[in-house]
Scaffold this motif. Sequence first.
Motif, mmCIF file in Angstrom:
data_model
loop_
_atom_site.group_PDB
_atom_site.id
_atom_site.type_symbol
_atom_site.label_atom_id
_atom_site.label_comp_id
_atom_site.label_asym_id
_atom_site.label_seq_id
_atom_site.Cartn_x
_atom_site.Cartn_y
_atom_site.Cartn_z
ATOM 1 N N GLU A 64 0.905 -1.275 0.247
ATOM 2 C CA GLU A 64 0.180 0.035 0.105
ATOM 3 C C GLU A 64 0.850 1.454 0.269
ATOM 4 O OE1 GLU A 64 -3.451 0.418 0.444
ATOM 5 O OE2 GLU A 64 -3.806 -1.250 -0.122
ATOM 6 N N ALA A 65 2.474 0.953 0.998
ATOM 7 C CA ALA A 65 2.837 1.825 1.291
ATOM 8 C C ALA A 65 3.466 2.420 -0.760
ATOM 9 C CB ALA A 65 3.385 1.984 2.423
ATOM 10 N N LEU A 66 3.843 1.763 -0.643
ATOM 11 C CA LEU A 66 4.585 1.861 -2.436
ATOM 12 C C LEU A 66 3.677 2.037 -3.674
ATOM 13 C CD1 LEU A 66 7.134 0.805 -4.006
ATOM 14 C CD2 LEU A 66 6.338 -0.898 -4.635
ATOM 15 N N GLY A 67 2.559 1.425 -3.625
ATOM 16 C CA GLY A 67 1.682 2.294 -4.377
ATOM 17 C C GLY A 67 1.355 3.137 -4.335
ATOM 18 N N LYS A 68 0.774 4.445 -2.843
ATOM 19 C CA LYS A 68 0.776 5.846 -2.367
ATOM 20 C C LYS A 68 2.067 6.381 -2.762
ATOM 21 C CE LYS A 68 -0.452 8.400 1.229
ATOM 22 N NZ LYS A 68 -0.987 8.818 2.562
ATOM 23 N N GLN A 69 3.351 5.931 -3.198
ATOM 24 C CA GLN A 69 4.385 6.409 -3.320
ATOM 25 C C GLN A 69 4.409 7.313 -5.243
ATOM 26 O OE1 GLN A 69 7.432 4.188 -2.057
ATOM 27 N NE2 GLN A 69 7.300 6.375 -0.206
ATOM 28 N N LEU A 70 3.427 5.290 -5.919
ATOM 29 C CA LEU A 70 3.839 5.658 -7.075
ATOM 30 C C LEU A 70 3.054 6.213 -7.996
ATOM 31 C CD1 LEU A 70 4.262 1.646 -7.787
ATOM 32 C CD2 LEU A 70 5.967 4.282 -8.257
ATOM 33 N N LYS A 71 1.308 6.588 -7.082
ATOM 34 C CA LYS A 71 -0.021 7.155 -7.940
ATOM 35 C C LYS A 71 0.811 8.453 -7.480
ATOM 36 C CE LYS A 71 -2.602 5.287 -4.691
ATOM 37 N NZ LYS A 71 -3.585 4.918 -4.015
ATOM 38 N N ALA A 72 1.645 9.168 -5.948
ATOM 39 C CA ALA A 72 1.484 10.101 -6.055
ATOM 40 C C ALA A 72 3.196 11.320 -7.617
ATOM 41 C CB ALA A 72 2.373 10.630 -4.816
ATOM 42 N N LEU A 73 3.911 9.856 -7.710
ATOM 43 C CA LEU A 73 4.444 10.381 -8.497
ATOM 44 C C LEU A 73 3.943 11.428 -9.184
ATOM 45 C CD1 LEU A 73 7.766 9.944 -9.826
ATOM 46 C CD2 LEU A 73 7.192 7.724 -10.226
ATOM 47 N N CYS A 74 2.997 10.155 -10.037
ATOM 48 C CA CYS A 74 2.512 9.741 -11.645
ATOM 49 C C CYS A 74 1.423 11.158 -11.401
ATOM 50 C CB CYS A 74 2.166 8.731 -11.775
ATOM 51 S SG CYS A 74 3.133 7.766 -12.455
ATOM 52 N N GLY A 75 1.061 11.670 -10.544
ATOM 53 C CA GLY A 75 -0.002 12.891 -10.461
ATOM 54 C C GLY A 75 -0.995 12.082 -10.666
ATOM 55 N N SER A 76 -1.090 10.814 -10.595
ATOM 56 C CA SER A 76 -3.161 10.041 -11.017
ATOM 57 C C SER A 76 -3.203 9.133 -10.143
ATOM 58 C CB SER A 76 -2.739 9.379 -12.586
ATOM 59 O OG SER A 76 -1.922 7.846 -11.827
ATOM 60 N N GLY A 77 -4.627 8.326 -10.270
ATOM 61 C CA GLY A 77 -5.214 7.801 -9.482
ATOM 62 C C GLY A 77 -4.936 6.005 -9.161
ATOM 63 N N GLY A 78 -5.185 5.230 -8.663
ATOM 64 C CA GLY A 78 -5.040 4.220 -9.373
ATOM 65 C C GLY A 78 -5.158 3.071 -7.588
#
Length: 111
Positions: A64-78
């Motif tokens: 979940e933490a990795l997913g949150k970081q990647l979504k913030a990096l890309c500036g999109s949902g997921g």
Amino acid sequence: MSKKNRTGVIYSTNPDFEYNDSGADEPDTLPPAQQDLRIWLDRKGGGKVITIVKGFIGTNADMEALGKQLKALCGSGGTVKDQEVQIQGDHRDKVITWLTGKGYKAKKAGG
């Protein structure tokens, strides 16, 4: 008594009975250098694309933490489900660059 914690046990007359769920253990999170991640591009209905990160070995909280970081990096949902991180849009290059910078082994997969 929730159903997901007591699968298969209906009733026991033994007062010392303790339910053992052998499949509930989460795997320990491997360090980034030992992770082998694959980055996929999938097309959903309506012509929409999502970037999928597969192969993460670790606890649900770490995923979940990795997913949150990647979504913030890309500036999109997921979302994070089914042992994979799904990000809306085609962000494969950005995700691979970020993951390799953090020490993960990551590469494109699929067609």
